[in-house]
Design a protein around this motif. Structure first.
Motif, mmCIF file in Angstrom:
data_model
loop_
_atom_site.group_PDB
_atom_site.id
_atom_site.type_symbol
_atom_site.label_atom_id
_atom_site.label_comp_id
_atom_site.label_asym_id
_atom_site.label_seq_id
_atom_site.Cartn_x
_atom_site.Cartn_y
_atom_site.Cartn_z
ATOM 1 N N VAL A 38 0.828 -1.205 0.000
ATOM 2 C CA VAL A 38 0.000 0.000 0.000
ATOM 3 C C VAL A 38 0.863 1.256 0.000
ATOM 4 O O VAL A 38 1.955 1.285 0.568
ATOM 5 C CB VAL A 38 -0.936 -0.015 1.243
ATOM 6 N N GLY A 39 0.355 2.306 -0.656
ATOM 7 C CA GLY A 39 1.070 3.581 -0.687
ATOM 8 C C GLY A 39 0.348 4.640 0.120
ATOM 9 O O GLY A 39 -0.792 4.453 0.558
ATOM 10 N N MET A 40 0.982 5.762 0.326
ATOM 11 C CA MET A 40 0.375 6.834 1.099
ATOM 12 C C MET A 40 -0.862 7.401 0.424
ATOM 13 O O MET A 40 -1.800 7.848 1.097
ATOM 14 C CB MET A 40 1.402 7.938 1.352
ATOM 15 N N ASP A 41 -0.909 7.400 -0.910
ATOM 16 C CA ASP A 41 -2.114 7.838 -1.612
ATOM 17 C C ASP A 41 -3.298 6.953 -1.246
ATOM 18 O O ASP A 41 -4.424 7.437 -1.076
ATOM 19 C CB ASP A 41 -1.897 7.809 -3.128
ATOM 20 N N ASP A 42 -3.041 5.640 -1.139
ATOM 21 C CA ASP A 42 -4.107 4.699 -0.778
ATOM 22 C C ASP A 42 -4.597 4.953 0.647
ATOM 23 O O ASP A 42 -5.798 4.885 0.927
ATOM 24 C CB ASP A 42 -3.601 3.257 -0.886
ATOM 25 N N VAL A 43 -3.660 5.242 1.538
ATOM 26 C CA VAL A 43 -4.024 5.517 2.930
ATOM 27 C C VAL A 43 -4.875 6.780 3.007
ATOM 28 O O VAL A 43 -5.907 6.817 3.691
ATOM 29 C CB VAL A 43 -2.763 5.661 3.808
ATOM 30 N N ALA A 44 -4.459 7.832 2.304
ATOM 31 C CA ALA A 44 -5.208 9.084 2.321
ATOM 32 C C ALA A 44 -6.609 8.891 1.746
ATOM 33 O O ALA A 44 -7.592 9.423 2.282
ATOM 34 C CB ALA A 44 -4.453 10.152 1.533
ATOM 35 N N ALA A 45 -6.707 8.115 0.666
ATOM 36 C CA ALA A 45 -8.018 7.866 0.065
ATOM 37 C C ALA A 45 -8.924 7.106 1.021
ATOM 38 O O ALA A 45 -10.122 7.411 1.141
ATOM 39 C CB ALA A 45 -7.846 7.087 -1.241
ATOM 40 N N ALA A 46 -8.372 6.120 1.720
ATOM 41 C CA ALA A 46 -9.169 5.354 2.676
ATOM 42 C C ALA A 46 -9.656 6.231 3.815
ATOM 43 O O ALA A 46 -10.732 6.013 4.379
ATOM 44 C CB ALA A 46 -8.345 4.191 3.225
ATOM 45 N N ALA A 47 -8.875 7.266 4.151
ATOM 46 C CA ALA A 47 -9.250 8.188 5.224
ATOM 47 C C ALA A 47 -10.150 9.306 4.723
ATOM 48 O O ALA A 47 -10.650 10.098 5.537
ATOM 49 C CB ALA A 47 -8.003 8.788 5.859
ATOM 50 N N GLY A 48 -10.345 9.384 3.407
ATOM 51 C CA GLY A 48 -11.160 10.451 2.847
ATOM 52 C C GLY A 48 -10.529 11.816 2.993
ATOM 53 O O GLY A 48 -11.216 12.824 3.189
ATOM 54 N N THR A 49 -9.207 11.863 2.864
ATOM 55 C CA THR A 49 -8.503 13.123 3.042
ATOM 56 C C THR A 49 -7.317 13.169 2.085
ATOM 57 O O THR A 49 -7.247 12.384 1.134
ATOM 58 C CB THR A 49 -8.034 13.277 4.513
ATOM 59 N N SER A 50 -6.385 14.055 2.330
ATOM 60 C CA SER A 50 -5.215 14.187 1.468
ATOM 61 C C SER A 50 -3.959 13.725 2.195
ATOM 62 O O SER A 50 -3.941 13.601 3.422
ATOM 63 C CB SER A 50 -5.037 15.657 1.057
ATOM 64 N N LYS A 51 -2.900 13.496 1.414
ATOM 65 C CA LYS A 51 -1.636 13.118 2.045
ATOM 66 C C LYS A 51 -1.120 14.229 2.953
ATOM 67 O O LYS A 51 -0.467 13.955 3.962
ATOM 68 C CB LYS A 51 -0.588 12.791 0.971
ATOM 69 N N THR A 52 -1.421 15.471 2.604
ATOM 70 C CA THR A 52 -0.980 16.585 3.439
ATOM 71 C C THR A 52 -1.549 16.469 4.846
ATOM 72 O O THR A 52 -0.842 16.685 5.842
ATOM 73 C CB THR A 52 -1.420 17.923 2.818
ATOM 74 N N VAL A 53 -2.812 16.084 4.943
ATOM 75 C CA VAL A 53 -3.446 15.929 6.252
ATOM 76 C C VAL A 53 -2.838 14.741 6.997
ATOM 77 O O VAL A 53 -2.598 14.809 8.203
ATOM 78 C CB VAL A 53 -4.968 15.746 6.100
ATOM 79 N N VAL A 54 -2.577 13.662 6.281
ATOM 80 C CA VAL A 54 -1.959 12.495 6.915
ATOM 81 C C VAL A 54 -0.610 12.879 7.503
ATOM 82 O O VAL A 54 -0.297 12.565 8.661
ATOM 83 C CB VAL A 54 -1.791 11.339 5.911
ATOM 84 N N TYR A 55 0.197 13.624 6.722
ATOM 85 C CA TYR A 55 1.522 14.027 7.199
ATOM 86 C C TYR A 55 1.434 15.068 8.322
ATOM 87 O O TYR A 55 2.396 15.255 9.063
ATOM 88 C CB TYR A 55 2.350 14.585 6.044
#
Length: 213
Positions: A38-55
């Protein structure tokens, strides 16, 4: 004024903990859907947000990886402890611990692969969370062995080496089982490992008892 700021800071801390937990849940869901790679894009999509928010909540990919590892460790260690606490005798305890470990792998193979293979981590972190987890389980098994040795009047000192040796064997066999499936079921593998572990343990425990004056 200071009390008001403290309350606001506390609420913000609670919010961050909650959001981190939600993002960790999203990461686990993404792993289950997309696999261990899995990539960070996949994680952000699963969270319904952006990678910026994840970081914003995780400094880097390693921090998110470690959060997932911590979640897996909490679940697995809890299951192992519960299984061993409910077992009648040391052999049943060893069997229960082995079964609990394999049960998590069978239920969540991609999550286990993610923890073991560290796909989000560019460089190995300072510690191996899976090794740390296995070490904690080894401590639990060692405690059970030590209690048995104490009950029969034998020296409990070897319990640590025996407990960690058994758990290390189980991890190696489990890693091979998931990486190179041969058709062996979880229950069959648990039986094989329990038989091997208990044959060794019963032999050394029996010898220890015989040597006790």
């Amino acid at each position: 004024m200071k009390a008001a700021r403290d309350r606001r800071a506390s609420r913000w801390d609670d919010h961050r903990r909650t959001r981190r937990a939600e993002l960790t849940d999203a990461a686990v869901a993404a792993i289950r859907r997309h696999g261990a790679g899995v990539g960070m894009d996949d994680v952000a999509a699963a969270a319904g947000t952006s990678k910026t928010v994840v970081y914003r909540h995780f400094a880097d990919r390693t921090a998110l990886y470690l959060a997932v590892c911590e979640r897996v460790a909490q679940v697995l260690l809890g299951q192992v402890r519960a299984a061993m606490d409910g077992a009648a005798g040391p052999r049943a305890g060893a069997a229960a611990a082995i079964a609990a470990y394999l049960r998590l792998i069978e239920h969540d193979p991609e999550v286990y692969r993610f923890v073991a293979h560290r796909p989000l981590v560019e460089r190995a972190p300072g510690a191996d969370p899976l090794a740390d987890l296995v070490s904690l389980i080894g401590d639990q098994v060692a405690d059970v062995i030590a209690e048995h040795l104490a009950r029969v009047g034998a020296d409990p000192e070897p319990a640590v080496a025996w407990g960690h040796g058994v758990v290390g064997m189980v991890r190696a066999a489990a890693d091979n089982w998931i990486a190179r499936p041969t058709g062996t079921t979880k229950d069959e593998l648990a039986d094989h490992l329990t038989a091997l572990a208990w044959t060794g343990l019963s032999g050394v425990v029996g010898r220890t008892e015989e040597e006790t004056p």
